[in-house]
Design a protein around this motif. Structure first.
Motif, PDB file in Angstrom:
ATOM      1  N   GLU A 270       0.947  -1.196   0.098  1.00 54.66           N
ATOM      2  CA  GLU A 270       0.039   0.060  -0.109  1.00 54.66           C
ATOM      3  C   GLU A 270       0.820   1.308  -0.059  1.00 54.66           C
ATOM      4  OE1 GLU A 270      -0.374  -2.617   2.144  1.00 54.66           O
ATOM      5  OE2 GLU A 270      -2.273  -3.453   0.908  1.00 54.66           O
ATOM      6  N   ARG A 271       2.030   1.183   0.667  1.00 49.26           N
ATOM      7  CA  ARG A 271       2.979   2.161   0.701  1.00 49.26           C
ATOM      8  C   ARG A 271       3.664   2.588  -0.176  1.00 49.26           C
ATOM      9  NH1 ARG A 271       5.413   1.243   5.977  1.00 49.26           N
ATOM     10  NH2 ARG A 271       6.582   3.272   5.692  1.00 49.26           N
ATOM     11  N   ALA A 272       4.244   1.402  -1.056  1.00 50.18           N
ATOM     12  CA  ALA A 272       5.132   1.527  -2.020  1.00 50.18           C
ATOM     13  C   ALA A 272       4.738   2.440  -3.033  1.00 50.18           C
ATOM     14  CB  ALA A 272       5.328   0.161  -2.808  1.00 50.18           C
ATOM     15  N   ARG A 273       5.682   3.114  -3.633  1.00 47.23           N
ATOM     16  CA  ARG A 273       5.712   4.154  -4.895  1.00 47.23           C
ATOM     17  C   ARG A 273       6.837   3.942  -5.716  1.00 47.23           C
ATOM     18  NH1 ARG A 273       4.401   9.029  -5.238  1.00 47.23           N
ATOM     19  NH2 ARG A 273       3.818   8.397  -7.070  1.00 47.23           N
ATOM     20  N   LEU A 274       7.670   3.083  -5.646  1.00 47.95           N
ATOM     21  CA  LEU A 274       9.138   2.540  -6.446  1.00 47.95           C
ATOM     22  C   LEU A 274       9.340   1.190  -6.220  1.00 47.95           C
ATOM     23  CD1 LEU A 274      11.423   5.613  -5.995  1.00 47.95           C
ATOM     24  CD2 LEU A 274      10.292   4.913  -8.192  1.00 47.95           C
ATOM     25  N   MET A 275       9.760   0.611  -7.064  1.00 52.82           N
ATOM     26  CA  MET A 275      10.553  -0.749  -7.106  1.00 52.82           C
ATOM     27  C   MET A 275      11.647  -0.831  -7.722  1.00 52.82           C
ATOM     28  SD  MET A 275       9.035  -4.349  -8.507  1.00 52.82           S
ATOM     29  CE  MET A 275       7.473  -4.507  -7.663  1.00 52.82           C
ATOM     30  N   PHE A 276      12.999  -1.164  -7.139  1.00 52.18           N
ATOM     31  CA  PHE A 276      14.237  -1.264  -7.845  1.00 52.18           C
ATOM     32  C   PHE A 276      14.652  -2.705  -7.902  1.00 52.18           C
ATOM     33  CE2 PHE A 276      14.532   2.838  -5.518  1.00 52.18           C
ATOM     34  CZ  PHE A 276      14.486   3.586  -6.672  1.00 52.18           C
ATOM     35  N   PHE A 277      14.932  -2.953  -9.213  1.00 52.27           N
ATOM     36  CA  PHE A 277      15.214  -4.359  -9.334  1.00 52.27           C
ATOM     37  C   PHE A 277      15.993  -4.640 -10.864  1.00 52.27           C
ATOM     38  CE2 PHE A 277      12.313  -5.558 -13.086  1.00 52.27           C
ATOM     39  CZ  PHE A 277      11.531  -4.386 -12.857  1.00 52.27           C
ATOM     40  N   ASN A 278      17.058  -5.696 -10.942  1.00 56.32           N
ATOM     41  CA  ASN A 278      18.120  -5.616 -11.794  1.00 56.32           C
ATOM     42  C   ASN A 278      18.624  -6.840 -12.287  1.00 56.32           C
ATOM     43  OD1 ASN A 278      21.353  -5.780 -10.654  1.00 56.32           O
ATOM     44  ND2 ASN A 278      21.251  -5.192 -12.726  1.00 56.32           N
ATOM     45  N   TYR A 279      18.390  -7.354 -13.554  1.00 54.30           N
ATOM     46  CA  TYR A 279      18.962  -8.476 -14.304  1.00 54.30           C
ATOM     47  C   TYR A 279      19.617  -8.119 -15.735  1.00 54.30           C
ATOM     48  CZ  TYR A 279      16.142 -10.597 -10.786  1.00 54.30           C
ATOM     49  OH  TYR A 279      15.593 -10.906  -9.601  1.00 54.30           O
ATOM     50  N   PRO A 280      20.593  -8.709 -16.034  1.00 54.07           N
ATOM     51  CA  PRO A 280      21.474  -9.458 -15.311  1.00 54.07           C
ATOM     52  C   PRO A 280      21.981  -8.768 -13.961  1.00 54.07           C
ATOM     53  CG  PRO A 280      22.121  -9.601 -17.476  1.00 54.07           C
ATOM     54  CD  PRO A 280      21.180  -8.404 -17.277  1.00 54.07           C
ATOM     55  N   ASN A 281      22.047  -9.707 -12.748  1.00 52.39           N
ATOM     56  CA  ASN A 281      21.861  -9.122 -11.641  1.00 52.39           C
ATOM     57  C   ASN A 281      23.224  -8.908 -10.694  1.00 52.39           C
ATOM     58  OD1 ASN A 281      21.829 -10.150  -8.317  1.00 52.39           O
ATOM     59  ND2 ASN A 281      20.223  -8.558  -9.161  1.00 52.39           N
ATOM     60  N   ASN A 282      23.438  -7.715 -10.483  1.00 53.92           N
ATOM     61  CA  ASN A 282      24.508  -7.370  -9.318  1.00 53.92           C
ATOM     62  C   ASN A 282      24.029  -7.411  -8.095  1.00 53.92           C
ATOM     63  OD1 ASN A 282      26.930  -6.497  -7.706  1.00 53.92           O
ATOM     64  ND2 ASN A 282      26.487  -4.346  -8.420  1.00 53.92           N
ATOM     65  N   PRO A 283      24.803  -8.499  -6.937  1.00 51.14           N
ATOM     66  CA  PRO A 283      25.743  -9.059  -7.283  1.00 51.14           C
ATOM     67  C   PRO A 283      25.669 -10.387  -7.505  1.00 51.14           C
ATOM     68  CG  PRO A 283      24.907  -9.113  -4.889  1.00 51.14           C
ATOM     69  CD  PRO A 283      23.847  -8.415  -5.770  1.00 51.14           C
ATOM     70  N   THR A 284      24.499 -11.109  -7.770  1.00 51.85           N
ATOM     71  CA  THR A 284      24.596 -12.645  -7.867  1.00 51.85           C
ATOM     72  C   THR A 284      24.925 -12.998  -9.108  1.00 51.85           C
ATOM     73  OG1 THR A 284      22.234 -12.532  -8.632  1.00 51.85           O
ATOM     74  CG2 THR A 284      22.571 -12.535  -6.264  1.00 51.85           C
ATOM     75  N   GLY A 285      24.945 -12.157 -10.200  1.00 52.47           N
ATOM     76  CA  GLY A 285      25.377 -12.926 -11.552  1.00 52.47           C
ATOM     77  C   GLY A 285      23.966 -13.560 -12.270  1.00 52.47           C
TER      78      GLY A 285
END
Ligand SMILES: Cc1ncc(COP(=O)(O)O)c(C=O)c1O
Length: 393
Positions: free
Chosen positions: A164-179
């Motif tokens: 309910e409170r979320a306004r943003l979402m950050f995610f990343n692939y290919p992923n740092n740090p897991t590869g």
């Protein structure tokens, strides 16, 4: 001098701390090899430098840039997205330069969060995903990456109230740090979630060009509906050896980009136009061969590191993307930081503790492949010969 309470809320930046420790070791005469920061060791491709030199000699690039960016840059990004990802972008409204992805990710927090708002942040993740919301007066809520789900996250498992409170979402692939590369169906689930909860999905696309074994990373924007709910931050830092140039672009949702533009026009004066023209040259099809050659180099280094770790009894998954190997901390250490301290102390090798990327990175360490082969081989030899913690007691 008392800093702001916002600044007090965040820990010192991992690599700033590491630099201090390395300097101390070197002063003590230790030949330190750093496998810490992900900063390509080979130069920017020569034709990009040549394009920058020509742009630099043109007085037309010497004045204040506009934050909207030069037409040549925006068109080059749009042409690249079409050619590479099959994503058609309007260069007028759906592309804008950024002074590196780090700047862009941070400033999106200022543009979209009010006090008490939440930004959902992949954990482990690039540290700015949680420092950014804190500095902007918001609150990061971590989305644990699950090794058993290909390092995807589970949006149904968010803590109560976060949705309910979320306004943003950050995610990343290919992923740092897991590869890790994007698990099947994850981008689709993000689009559905962001649409249902009025969240701006921010895909950090820092490593799409650095992939191996025939894998080609998709753009989040190629997911149906993504442009309605999200933006992608595309960085030229890693794929084109341009970390020092601070060259990136935000692409996707035109309204979100327009808010980012309004914010930035009050904060900075845009990306140096000579750098924009260099960026445009980097994204030309002719540079694809340079990117492929870099990837062959990283794949070779990855194999070297993974084989050495396997010989030392550390089980690792060979990453299909990024410039990192993500490996479990061997038994006998209380934390990833303790292991990394041990490695620096007894092998003179810098590696990054997984815990620095979030609580869910605990139990792992990260090796960066951006070190010349001879040093990488030497570092790996030292790691193999590292005495176990018990032997040192
Ligand atoms: C996931 C991720 N995003 C963004 C960045 C920073 O990119 P830039 O150099 O464009 O600021 C990095 C750098 O390590 C990164 O790993």
């Amino acid at each position: 001098m008392r800093p702001s309470s916002r600044l007090e809320r965040i820990p010192p930046y991992l690599f700033a701390e590491l630099e201090r420790k390395i300097a101390a070791k070197r002063r003590a005469g230790v030949e330190v090899i750093s496998l810490g920061i992900g900063d390509p060791d080979t130069p920017t491709y020569a034709p990009i430098v040549a394009a920058a030199q020509a742009a630099l000699a043109d007085p037309g690039t010497h004045r204040y840039p506009t934050n909207r960016g030069r037409r040549e840059f925006r068109e080059a990004v749009a042409a690249f997205y079409e050619r590479r990802f099959g994503v058609a972008l309007d260069p007028e409204t759906e592309v804008m330069p950024a002074i590196g992805a780090k700047e862009c990710i941070f400033n999106l927090n200022l543009a979209f969060l009010d006090a008490g708002d939440v930004a959902l942040a992949a954990d482990p993740g690039y540290p700015v995903y949680s420092a950014g919301p804190l500095l902007a007066g918001g609150e990061p809520v971590l989305m644990p990456l699950r090794p058993d789900a290909g390092f995807g996250f589970d949006l149904d498992a968010l803590p109560a109230g976060a949705r309910e409170r979320a306004r943003l979402m950050f995610f990343n692939y290919p992923n740092n740090p897991t590869g890790a590369v994007a698990p099947d169906g994850l981008f689709e689930s993000v689009v559905a979630f962001a649409g249902a909860h009025d969240v701006l999905a921010v895909h950090d696309n820092a490593y799409s060009e650095t992939t191996f074994d025939g894998y080609r990373a998709p753009s989040f924007l190629a997911t149906p509906g993504a442009r309605e709910v999200g933006v992608e931050v595309f960085s030229l830092s890693k794929g084109y050896n341009m970390t020092g140039w601070r060259c990136a672009a935000i692409v996707g949702n035109a309204q979100a980009i327009s808010h980012y533009w309004r914010l930035k026009s009050n904060i900075d004066s845009g990306l140096f136009e000579a750098v924009q023209l260099a960026g445009a040259a980097a994204l030309a099809p002719e540079r694809d061969a340079d990117v492929q050659a870099m990837n062959a180099l990283y794949a070779r280094r990855r194999d070297l590191v993974c084989e050495a770790l396997a010989q030392a009894g550390v089980a690792v998954r060979r990453p299909r993307g990024t410039i990192y190997v993500w490996a479990p901390v061997p038994p006998g250490f209380d934390s990833s930081a303790a292991y990394c301290e041990h490695v620096l102390e007894h092998a003179g090798v810098v590696i990054s503790p997984g815990g620095a990327y979030g609580p869910n990175g605990e139990g792992y360490f990260r090796i960066s492949l951006t070190t010349p082969d001879d040093q990488l081989l030497e570092a790996v030899r030292r790691l193999r010969e590292l005495p176990p913690p018990a032997a040192l007691c």
